[in-house]
Every structure is written in structure tokens, then in C-alpha cells.
Design a protein around this motif. Structure first.
Motif, PDB file in Angstrom:
ATOM      1  N   ALA A   1      10.633 -30.844  26.858  1.00 33.31           N
ATOM      2  CA  ALA A   1       9.840 -29.801  26.488  1.00 33.31           C
ATOM      3  C   ALA A   1      10.889 -28.663  26.133  1.00 33.31           C
ATOM      4  CB  ALA A   1       9.094 -29.218  28.001  1.00 33.31           C
ATOM      5  N   PRO A   2      10.342 -27.654  25.296  1.00 36.56           N
ATOM      6  CA  PRO A   2       9.236 -27.764  24.776  1.00 36.56           C
ATOM      7  C   PRO A   2       8.906 -28.642  23.327  1.00 36.56           C
ATOM      8  CG  PRO A   2      10.124 -25.891  24.025  1.00 36.56           C
ATOM      9  CD  PRO A   2      11.110 -26.461  24.928  1.00 36.56           C
ATOM     10  N   GLY A   3       9.805 -29.448  23.121  1.00 32.15           N
ATOM     11  CA  GLY A   3       9.672 -30.443  22.113  1.00 32.15           C
ATOM     12  C   GLY A   3      10.617 -30.010  20.849  1.00 32.15           C
ATOM     13  N   ILE A   4      10.908 -28.496  20.716  1.00 37.54           N
ATOM     14  CA  ILE A   4      11.478 -28.058  19.583  1.00 37.54           C
ATOM     15  C   ILE A   4      12.919 -27.397  20.091  1.00 37.54           C
ATOM     16  CG2 ILE A   4      11.619 -26.161  17.937  1.00 37.54           C
ATOM     17  CD1 ILE A   4       8.708 -26.483  17.655  1.00 37.54           C
ATOM     18  N   ASN A   5      13.972 -27.886  19.594  1.00 37.10           N
ATOM     19  CA  ASN A   5      15.072 -27.157  20.043  1.00 37.10           C
ATOM     20  C   ASN A   5      15.580 -25.834  18.955  1.00 37.10           C
ATOM     21  OD1 ASN A   5      17.985 -26.769  20.835  1.00 37.10           O
ATOM     22  ND2 ASN A   5      18.463 -29.080  20.643  1.00 37.10           N
ATOM     23  N   TYR A   6      15.317 -24.551  20.033  1.00 36.95           N
ATOM     24  CA  TYR A   6      15.893 -23.526  19.389  1.00 36.95           C
ATOM     25  C   TYR A   6      17.302 -23.389  19.184  1.00 36.95           C
ATOM     26  CZ  TYR A   6      10.809 -22.929  18.533  1.00 36.95           C
ATOM     27  OH  TYR A   6       9.526 -23.010  18.742  1.00 36.95           O
ATOM     28  N   GLU A   7      18.156 -23.923  20.091  1.00 42.06           N
ATOM     29  CA  GLU A   7      19.408 -23.710  20.387  1.00 42.06           C
ATOM     30  C   GLU A   7      20.167 -24.186  19.381  1.00 42.06           C
ATOM     31  OE1 GLU A   7      20.244 -21.414  22.619  1.00 42.06           O
ATOM     32  OE2 GLU A   7      17.920 -21.400  23.023  1.00 42.06           O
ATOM     33  N   SER A   8      20.104 -25.449  19.010  1.00 40.12           N
ATOM     34  CA  SER A   8      21.033 -26.223  17.952  1.00 40.12           C
ATOM     35  C   SER A   8      20.410 -27.404  17.368  1.00 40.12           C
ATOM     36  CB  SER A   8      22.591 -26.515  18.761  1.00 40.12           C
ATOM     37  OG  SER A   8      21.899 -27.508  19.777  1.00 40.12           O
ATOM     38  N   CYS A   9      20.828 -27.753  16.119  1.00 40.49           N
ATOM     39  CA  CYS A   9      20.265 -28.830  15.694  1.00 40.49           C
ATOM     40  C   CYS A   9      21.489 -29.548  14.733  1.00 40.49           C
ATOM     41  CB  CYS A   9      19.404 -28.605  14.465  1.00 40.49           C
ATOM     42  SG  CYS A   9      17.942 -27.684  14.806  1.00 40.49           S
ATOM     43  N   PRO A  10      21.402 -31.021  14.605  1.00 35.92           N
ATOM     44  CA  PRO A  10      22.431 -31.817  14.359  1.00 35.92           C
ATOM     45  C   PRO A  10      22.848 -31.605  12.763  1.00 35.92           C
ATOM     46  CG  PRO A  10      20.516 -33.291  14.294  1.00 35.92           C
ATOM     47  CD  PRO A  10      20.272 -31.803  14.962  1.00 35.92           C
ATOM     48  N   LYS A  11      23.937 -31.491  12.483  1.00 35.34           N
ATOM     49  CA  LYS A  11      24.544 -31.400  11.147  1.00 35.34           C
ATOM     50  C   LYS A  11      24.643 -32.744  10.711  1.00 35.34           C
ATOM     51  CE  LYS A  11      27.990 -27.582  11.199  1.00 35.34           C
ATOM     52  NZ  LYS A  11      29.448 -27.253  11.116  1.00 35.34           N
ATOM     53  N   ARG A  12      24.722 -32.529   9.298  1.00 32.99           N
ATOM     54  CA  ARG A  12      24.622 -34.121   8.553  1.00 32.99           C
ATOM     55  C   ARG A  12      25.919 -35.245   9.236  1.00 32.99           C
ATOM     56  NH1 ARG A  12      24.186 -35.302   2.005  1.00 32.99           N
ATOM     57  NH2 ARG A  12      24.033 -37.262   2.128  1.00 32.99           N
ATOM     58  N   SER A  13      26.964 -34.668   9.331  1.00 33.41           N
ATOM     59  CA  SER A  13      28.162 -35.242   9.729  1.00 33.41           C
ATOM     60  C   SER A  13      27.729 -35.829  11.072  1.00 33.41           C
ATOM     61  CB  SER A  13      29.287 -34.451   9.612  1.00 33.41           C
ATOM     62  OG  SER A  13      29.257 -33.290  10.550  1.00 33.41           O
TER      63      SER A  13
ATOM     64  N   MET B   1      19.478 -31.397  24.027  1.00 32.38           N
ATOM     65  CA  MET B   1      20.574 -32.035  23.250  1.00 32.38           C
ATOM     66  C   MET B   1      21.310 -30.972  22.891  1.00 32.38           C
ATOM     67  SD  MET B   1      18.912 -35.519  21.458  1.00 32.38           S
ATOM     68  CE  MET B   1      18.278 -36.894  22.561  1.00 32.38           C
ATOM     69  N   LYS B   2      22.658 -30.945  22.739  1.00 32.68           N
ATOM     70  CA  LYS B   2      23.488 -30.247  22.008  1.00 32.68           C
ATOM     71  C   LYS B   2      24.016 -30.527  20.829  1.00 32.68           C
ATOM     72  CE  LYS B   2      24.541 -27.532  26.172  1.00 32.68           C
ATOM     73  NZ  LYS B   2      25.646 -27.101  26.991  1.00 32.68           N
ATOM     74  N   TRP B   3      24.186 -29.881  19.716  1.00 36.08           N
ATOM     75  CA  TRP B   3      24.515 -30.193  18.521  1.00 36.08           C
ATOM     76  C   TRP B   3      25.280 -29.027  17.890  1.00 36.08           C
ATOM     77  CZ3 TRP B   3      23.170 -34.879  17.824  1.00 36.08           C
ATOM     78  CH2 TRP B   3      21.794 -35.463  18.415  1.00 36.08           C
ATOM     79  N   LYS B   4      25.770 -29.228  16.505  1.00 41.41           N
ATOM     80  CA  LYS B   4      26.891 -28.317  16.052  1.00 41.41           C
ATOM     81  C   LYS B   4      26.362 -27.143  15.110  1.00 41.41           C
ATOM     82  CE  LYS B   4      30.665 -31.484  16.501  1.00 41.41           C
ATOM     83  NZ  LYS B   4      31.930 -32.061  15.793  1.00 41.41           N
TER      84      LYS B   4
ATOM     85  N   ASN C   1      18.751 -36.820  10.227  1.00 40.59           N
ATOM     86  CA  ASN C   1      18.287 -35.544  10.893  1.00 40.59           C
ATOM     87  C   ASN C   1      17.139 -34.995  10.167  1.00 40.59           C
ATOM     88  OD1 ASN C   1      19.249 -33.173   9.102  1.00 40.59           O
ATOM     89  ND2 ASN C   1      21.000 -34.213   9.263  1.00 40.59           N
ATOM     90  N   PRO C   2      16.111 -34.064  10.843  1.00 45.30           N
ATOM     91  CA  PRO C   2      15.062 -33.738  10.262  1.00 45.30           C
ATOM     92  C   PRO C   2      15.065 -32.861   9.010  1.00 45.30           C
ATOM     93  CG  PRO C   2      15.076 -33.316  12.509  1.00 45.30           C
ATOM     94  CD  PRO C   2      16.364 -33.811  12.127  1.00 45.30           C
ATOM     95  N   THR C   3      15.928 -32.052   8.728  1.00 50.73           N
ATOM     96  CA  THR C   3      16.238 -31.338   7.457  1.00 50.73           C
ATOM     97  C   THR C   3      16.933 -32.138   6.526  1.00 50.73           C
ATOM     98  OG1 THR C   3      18.459 -30.299   8.152  1.00 50.73           O
ATOM     99  CG2 THR C   3      16.333 -29.034   8.483  1.00 50.73           C
ATOM    100  N   SER C   4      17.741 -33.038   6.628  1.00 48.35           N
ATOM    101  CA  SER C   4      18.232 -33.682   5.526  1.00 48.35           C
ATOM    102  C   SER C   4      17.480 -34.745   5.179  1.00 48.35           C
ATOM    103  CB  SER C   4      19.519 -34.612   6.056  1.00 48.35           C
ATOM    104  OG  SER C   4      20.922 -33.528   6.491  1.00 48.35           O
ATOM    105  N   VAL C   5      16.870 -35.480   5.865  1.00 44.50           N
ATOM    106  CA  VAL C   5      15.573 -36.468   5.456  1.00 44.50           C
ATOM    107  C   VAL C   5      14.537 -35.594   4.646  1.00 44.50           C
ATOM    108  CG1 VAL C   5      13.724 -37.965   6.143  1.00 44.50           C
ATOM    109  CG2 VAL C   5      16.029 -38.046   7.272  1.00 44.50           C
ATOM    110  N   PHE C   6      14.072 -34.311   5.114  1.00 44.35           N
ATOM    111  CA  PHE C   6      13.280 -33.624   4.403  1.00 44.35           C
ATOM    112  C   PHE C   6      13.564 -33.279   2.994  1.00 44.35           C
ATOM    113  CE2 PHE C   6      11.654 -29.537   3.081  1.00 44.35           C
ATOM    114  CZ  PHE C   6      10.621 -29.650   2.772  1.00 44.35           C
ATOM    115  N   TRP C   7      14.972 -32.784   2.676  1.00 47.02           N
ATOM    116  CA  TRP C   7      15.363 -32.337   1.449  1.00 47.02           C
ATOM    117  C   TRP C   7      15.453 -33.718   0.466  1.00 47.02           C
ATOM    118  CZ3 TRP C   7      14.225 -27.832  -0.254  1.00 47.02           C
ATOM    119  CH2 TRP C   7      14.126 -26.634   0.461  1.00 47.02           C
TER     120      TRP C   7
END
Length: 308
Positions: free
Chosen positions: A167-179, A49-52, A184-190
Motif C-alpha cells: 500500500a498505497p500501490g504507487i511508489n512516489y519515492e523511486s522507480c526503476p531505471k531501464r538498466s 521497493m527502492k530503485w535508482k 518497467n512501466p514507463t519503458s514498456v509504455f513508451w
């Protein structure tokens, strides 16, 4: 007659051999056909998936483990019973191979339990739009701790991570912004880490806000305004001290009598907290002036140390 018997045996062997060859050919054809039916089309791996936002931090496992071991062995050896490998595995399982927009608080609950530790009373320092200044202050004054000075925050500060169903289950290219998606993983974590940090606070707590922002020093949609302030425990926290800091050379958009500070006071008093507010808390302002000693905003600091 012997010749005829020999010929008959030869024909039998020939028929048997032909039968075996035909059977082998049929088996081979069956295998080939099955393979074509199963893999007739070239197998195409699903695309990530591609994110910003930026992707997962490279060498995430090594970074998390390194910070975890440094924290419990060099900084706070009293936390030596923490299992860094289990902490890493818990973090990984919270997001790997998952759609990054479907993260839940339950995904991180095991991690919170593994990495949590008590916060000494009177040491909690919350911040909003003053991250760099707050952390410079806690580095120079170990009497206070921000969330990023706890094990959870120390391991993950300035790090990004998210998963992907392919695969490989981790996206090293992009992750979603809160917008793009709030869950998303980091927003929920913090949010979870901030909630836990606020609930652990006791005694007098400090809050460092930025009085130079046009949007107001206290914002309802900030982590402090939407999560932390509502998870402070009135039975554990005796008072809330606000340090309203202005940027050196920056505008003084709001003072302790400003509109947003009054709104914060109303929220805190409604929750039975005692609140005080101080403009440009001097120990922090002195830290600002270290980097701007000749600025006119810092002249009172210089005059205070001058001989009469």
C-alpha cells in the motif's frame, strides 16, 4: 420449611450467576487468545521497493486529467469524444499494486485503444537525441506532430510512474531505471506508444537526427532505431526524409554520408522505403539560430537576409 425453600432458591440463583460470570470470562479469554494468536506480533507493513530513478510524479491523477482535458478541449476539440476519466483509470490499472519490473504490453493495451487517434498524412515527425529541437519546431510549425504532440504523448511527457505490491500501490519515492529492469512501466509504455505512432504514420514522414553525437546519428538501440523504424508501414508511407541537424557550435560528427546514416538507409531500402537526407535542414537551423544569432554557425542565415 419456607426459610429452607428460600435459601435453596438463593443458592440456585447464586450458582446461575456464577455460571454466567464464568461463561463470560471464558468467552472474553477466548477472544483475547484468538486476538493474540492472530495479531501476536506487531503488524509491519511491507516496505516500498527502492530503485535508482525518480518516483511517481506527485498528484499524478490531477496532472494526467488536466492535460487530457486541455488536449481535447483546447487543442483538438475534434477529439471531444475521448473519456479522460476512463483513460486515467486505464493507465492507473496498468501499474498500481504491481511489481514495476513485471510490466507487460497487455497491461497498456486498453489505454492504447482508449487514447489513440488518427495522425494526418505527411505530418509525422520522429526524432532521436533531438527532443528539445523537434518540439520547438512543432510548436512553431503546426504542420508536423511528434509522438509527444499526440494525446498519449502529451499526457505523459516528462512524467514518471510505477507501482508497488504494498500500500498505497504507487511508489512516489523511486522507480526503476531501464538498466535495473527493462520491463518497467514507463519503458514498456513508451515502446508501445512509439510503435502505435509509427504504425499510424502515412505519406511522407520526417526524422530529425543529431549529427553532433559521437555515438552516431542513427543508433540501433534507440526507440527510433529499435521500434519505430521497423513499424513504419511500407504500404502507407511513401518516403522517409532525414533531417540531420548539428548543434550550433557543436561538432559535426556525422553528415548524410556518414556510416550510421548509410546503415539506416540500408534498413529502410530493404523495407522498400525511399529515403532522402539533408544536412541542417534550413527551417530547423533558422530556429536554432534564433537562440544563437551571433554565432559564426549562424552567419549564413544573417547573410541570406542581408541586402545585396
Amino acid at each position: 420449611m419456607p426459610f429452607q425453600q428460600g435459601s435453596a432458591r438463593t443458592r440456585q440463583r447464586t450458582v446461575l450467576l456464577v455460571g454466567i460470570v464464568v461463561l463470560l470470562v471464558v468467552l472474553i479469554l477466548a477472544v483475547v487468545l484468538a486476538s493474540l494468536l492472530t495479531h501476536g506480533k506487531p503488524e509491519v507493513s511491507p516496505k516500498m521497493m527502492k530503485w535508482k530513478d525518480r518516483g511517481t510524479t506527485k498528484n499524478l491523477q490531477e496532472v494526467i486529467l488536466g492535460r487530457c482535458y486541455n488536449y481535447i478541449m483546447a487543442r483538438y476539440p475534434e477529439l471531444g469524444d475521448k473519456d479522460c476519466l476512463k483513460i486515467w483509470e486505464s493507465l492507473k490499472h496498468a501499474f498500481i499494486y504491481k511489481n514495476p519490473c513485471n510490466t507487460t504490453s497487455e497491461d497498456y493495451q486498453p489505454l492504447m485503444e482508449l487514447a489513440s487517434h488518427p495522425i494526418p498524412c505527411n505530418k509525422s515527425l520522429f526524432w532521436s537525441r533531438t527532443k528539445d529541437l523537434a518540439h520547438r519546431y512543432t510548436k512553431s510549425n503546426e504542420n508536423f506532430l511528434t509522438l509527444e504532440d499526440t494525446l498519449l504523448g502529451y499526457m505523459t511527457d516528462m512524467i514518471s510512474w510505477c507501482g508497488d505490491p504494498s500500500a498505497p500501490g504507487i511508489n512516489y519515492e523511486s522507480c526503476p531505471k531501464r538498466s535495473e529492469c527493462e520491463s518497467n512501466p514507463t519503458s514498456v509504455f513508451w515502446k508501445m506508444a512509439s510503435k502505435m505512432f509509427a504504425r499510424e504514420a502515412c505519406g511522407v514522414v520526417q526524422v530529425m537526427l543529431n549529427g553532433s553525437t559521437e555515438a552516431g546519428a542513427f543508433r540501433n538501440n534507440s526507440i527510433f532505431g529499435s521500434v519505430e523504424v521497423f513499424n513504419l508501414n511500407p504500404d502507407k508511407v511513401s518516403a522517409v526524409h532525414i533531417w540531420l541537424m548539428h548543434d550550433i557550435g557543436g561538432p559535426q560528427s556525422e553528415s548524410c554520408s556518414g556510416h550510421s546514416i548509410m546503415r539506416l538507409r540500408s534498413i529502410l531500402e530493404e523495407r522498400n522505403f525511399t529515403m532522402t537526407c539533408e544536412d541542417n535542414y534550413r527551417p530547423v537551423q533558422l530556429l536554432q539560430c534564433v537562440q544563437n544569432p551571433d554565432h559564426t554557425d549562424c552567419q549564413p542565415c544573417a547573410n541570406a537576409t542581408a541586402a545585396p
